[in-house]
Design a protein around this motif. Structure first.
Motif, mmCIF file in Angstrom:
data_model
loop_
_atom_site.group_PDB
_atom_site.id
_atom_site.type_symbol
_atom_site.label_atom_id
_atom_site.label_comp_id
_atom_site.label_asym_id
_atom_site.label_seq_id
_atom_site.Cartn_x
_atom_site.Cartn_y
_atom_site.Cartn_z
ATOM 1 N N LEU A 44 8.625 6.152 -2.506
ATOM 2 C CA LEU A 44 8.557 6.468 -0.979
ATOM 3 C C LEU A 44 7.872 8.006 -0.669
ATOM 4 N N GLN A 45 8.272 8.674 -1.953
ATOM 5 C CA GLN A 45 7.592 10.114 -1.642
ATOM 6 C C GLN A 45 6.088 9.874 -2.084
ATOM 7 N N GLN A 46 5.522 9.149 -3.116
ATOM 8 C CA GLN A 46 4.189 8.791 -3.050
ATOM 9 C C GLN A 46 3.629 8.304 -2.058
ATOM 10 N N ALA A 47 4.491 7.455 -1.338
ATOM 11 C CA ALA A 47 3.629 6.798 0.021
ATOM 12 C C ALA A 47 3.477 7.967 0.833
ATOM 13 N N ALA A 48 4.648 8.647 1.032
ATOM 14 C CA ALA A 48 4.406 9.797 2.123
ATOM 15 C C ALA A 48 3.282 10.808 1.812
ATOM 16 N N VAL A 49 3.233 11.033 0.549
ATOM 17 C CA VAL A 49 2.074 12.028 -0.062
ATOM 18 C C VAL A 49 0.830 11.306 0.454
ATOM 19 N N ALA A 50 0.377 10.151 0.066
ATOM 20 C CA ALA A 50 -0.660 9.574 0.460
ATOM 21 C C ALA A 50 -0.902 9.631 1.985
ATOM 22 N N LEU A 51 0.107 9.145 2.701
ATOM 23 C CA LEU A 51 -0.154 9.226 3.987
ATOM 24 C C LEU A 51 -0.485 10.295 4.605
ATOM 25 N N LYS A 52 0.215 11.559 4.185
ATOM 26 C CA LYS A 52 0.051 12.967 4.444
ATOM 27 C C LYS A 52 -1.566 13.290 4.386
ATOM 28 N N ALA A 53 -2.144 12.603 3.197
ATOM 29 C CA ALA A 53 -3.690 12.986 2.749
ATOM 30 C C ALA A 53 -4.592 12.157 3.613
ATOM 31 N N GLN A 54 -4.024 11.024 4.130
ATOM 32 C CA GLN A 54 -4.936 10.109 4.811
ATOM 33 C C GLN A 54 -4.833 10.695 6.498
ATOM 34 N N GLN A 55 -3.801 11.309 6.944
ATOM 35 C CA GLN A 55 -3.607 11.732 7.955
ATOM 36 C C GLN A 55 -3.717 13.070 8.326
ATOM 37 N N ALA A 56 -5.152 13.923 7.803
ATOM 38 C CA ALA A 56 -4.811 15.131 7.743
ATOM 39 C C ALA A 56 -4.615 15.901 9.010
ATOM 40 N N SER A 57 -5.162 15.206 10.110
ATOM 41 C CA SER A 57 -5.171 15.925 11.309
ATOM 42 C C SER A 57 -3.983 15.776 12.091
ATOM 43 N N LEU A 58 -2.996 15.110 11.313
ATOM 44 C CA LEU A 58 -1.503 14.883 12.044
ATOM 45 C C LEU A 58 -0.705 16.185 11.981
ATOM 46 N N ARG A 59 -0.311 16.729 13.071
ATOM 47 C CA ARG A 59 0.595 18.056 12.692
ATOM 48 C C ARG A 59 1.919 17.530 12.748
ATOM 49 N N ALA A 60 2.872 17.631 11.608
ATOM 50 C CA ALA A 60 3.769 17.083 11.357
ATOM 51 C C ALA A 60 5.029 17.687 10.493
ATOM 52 N N ARG A 61 6.231 17.718 10.971
ATOM 53 C CA ARG A 61 7.134 18.087 9.925
ATOM 54 C C ARG A 61 7.550 17.206 8.773
ATOM 55 N N TRP A 62 7.186 17.382 7.499
ATOM 56 C CA TRP A 62 7.371 16.248 6.445
ATOM 57 C C TRP A 62 8.852 16.525 5.878
ATOM 58 N N ILE A 63 9.529 15.406 5.785
ATOM 59 C CA ILE A 63 10.896 15.429 5.194
ATOM 60 C C ILE A 63 10.870 15.722 3.580
ATOM 61 N N ASP A 64 12.085 16.363 3.278
ATOM 62 C CA ASP A 64 12.373 16.545 1.834
ATOM 63 C C ASP A 64 12.721 14.973 1.398
ATOM 64 N N PRO A 65 12.028 14.610 0.251
ATOM 65 C CA PRO A 65 12.145 13.339 -0.322
ATOM 66 C C PRO A 65 13.621 13.087 -0.657
ATOM 67 N N ALA A 66 14.504 14.047 -1.007
ATOM 68 C CA ALA A 66 15.987 13.912 -1.339
ATOM 69 C C ALA A 66 16.685 13.487 -0.360
ATOM 70 N N ARG A 67 16.178 13.444 1.074
ATOM 71 C CA ARG A 67 16.782 12.979 2.379
ATOM 72 C C ARG A 67 16.518 11.688 2.597
ATOM 73 N N TYR A 68 15.477 11.087 1.941
ATOM 74 C CA TYR A 68 15.007 9.593 2.363
ATOM 75 C C TYR A 68 16.243 8.542 2.380
ATOM 76 N N HIS A 69 16.335 8.013 3.586
ATOM 77 C CA HIS A 69 17.297 6.633 3.580
ATOM 78 C C HIS A 69 16.975 5.890 4.888
ATOM 79 N N ALA A 70 17.613 4.653 4.945
ATOM 80 C CA ALA A 70 17.296 3.946 6.136
ATOM 81 C C ALA A 70 18.873 3.859 6.861
ATOM 82 N N THR A 71 18.558 4.377 7.999
ATOM 83 C CA THR A 71 19.759 4.334 8.797
ATOM 84 C C THR A 71 20.301 2.829 9.256
#
Length: 204
Positions: A44-71
């Protein structure tokens, strides 16, 4: 069949629309979540890192991978930790019967919100997942906790909160998650402290 354990030291991430903004009055939040193992969390972290690189113009607050889950189910915000709700939720979790299953997350998208969540989702929802959601919903209603129950369920993992724009639907490298753990989570809104009150292993 599921086996339960109390685990006060875990620290998963809160995953509800709008993020974890500070509130003027202390609010205690309770919810059920599916928890990834370390290998899945790394994917999941690798996917988020790749997404962040692809969406360089997106201003976002990225979540600590230790907190990933599905509600899975939200049990409300309260001015104090409601032990009656905790115990009712434990009764529901103990009564649940579910088997582990495989879930593949293969695209990223956004939900509407004050800070639109950027989420990872799967093109195919495995049949046991909505069955688990429905069975837990019914168990919570029987335990007297139907007040906050949602009528629909969209499985996802939040990886960021946008500070403006919406994320367009974007393919990602597939993340393969063997879903085999459910947890009851407590958090104080606006703080970085999250606690697993109970967890159950899906053992079939």
């Amino acid at each position: 069949m599921m086996t339960a354990r109390r685990s006060p030291s875990d620290s998963p991430q809160l995953d509800l629309l709008g993020g974890d903004h500070a509130a003027p009055v202390e609010l205690h939040r309770l919810f059920f979540a599916l928890m990834p193992d370390d290998a899945t969390r790394a994917q999941l972290q690798q996917a988020a890192v790749a997404l962040k690189a692809q969406q360089a113009s997106l201003r976002a607050r990225w979540i600590d991978p230790a907190r990933y889950h599905a509600t899975l189910h939200f049990l409300g915000d309260h001015p104090m930790l409601r032990q009656d709700i905790v115990e009712a939720a434990k009764v529901a979790g103990d009564a649940l019967r579910a088997v582990p299953f495989d879930w593949v997350l293969d695209f990223a998208a956004s939900f509407h919100g004050r800070e639109p969540p950027c989420v990872l989702r799967g093109s195919i929802v495995p049949e046991p997942m909505p069955q688990l959601w429905q069975r837990l919903r019914e168990a919570l209603i029987r335990a007297g906790q139907g007040g906050h129950m949602e009528r629909t369920f969209t499985p996802h993992v939040t990886v960021a909160y946008s500070r403006g724009g919406m994320l367009e639907t974007t393919p990602i490298e597939p993340v393969h998650w063997r879903v085999d753990r459910l947890a009851l989570i407590h958090s104080v809104v606006g703080r970085g402290e999250y606690q697993t009150l109970y967890s159950w292993v899906l053992v079939g």
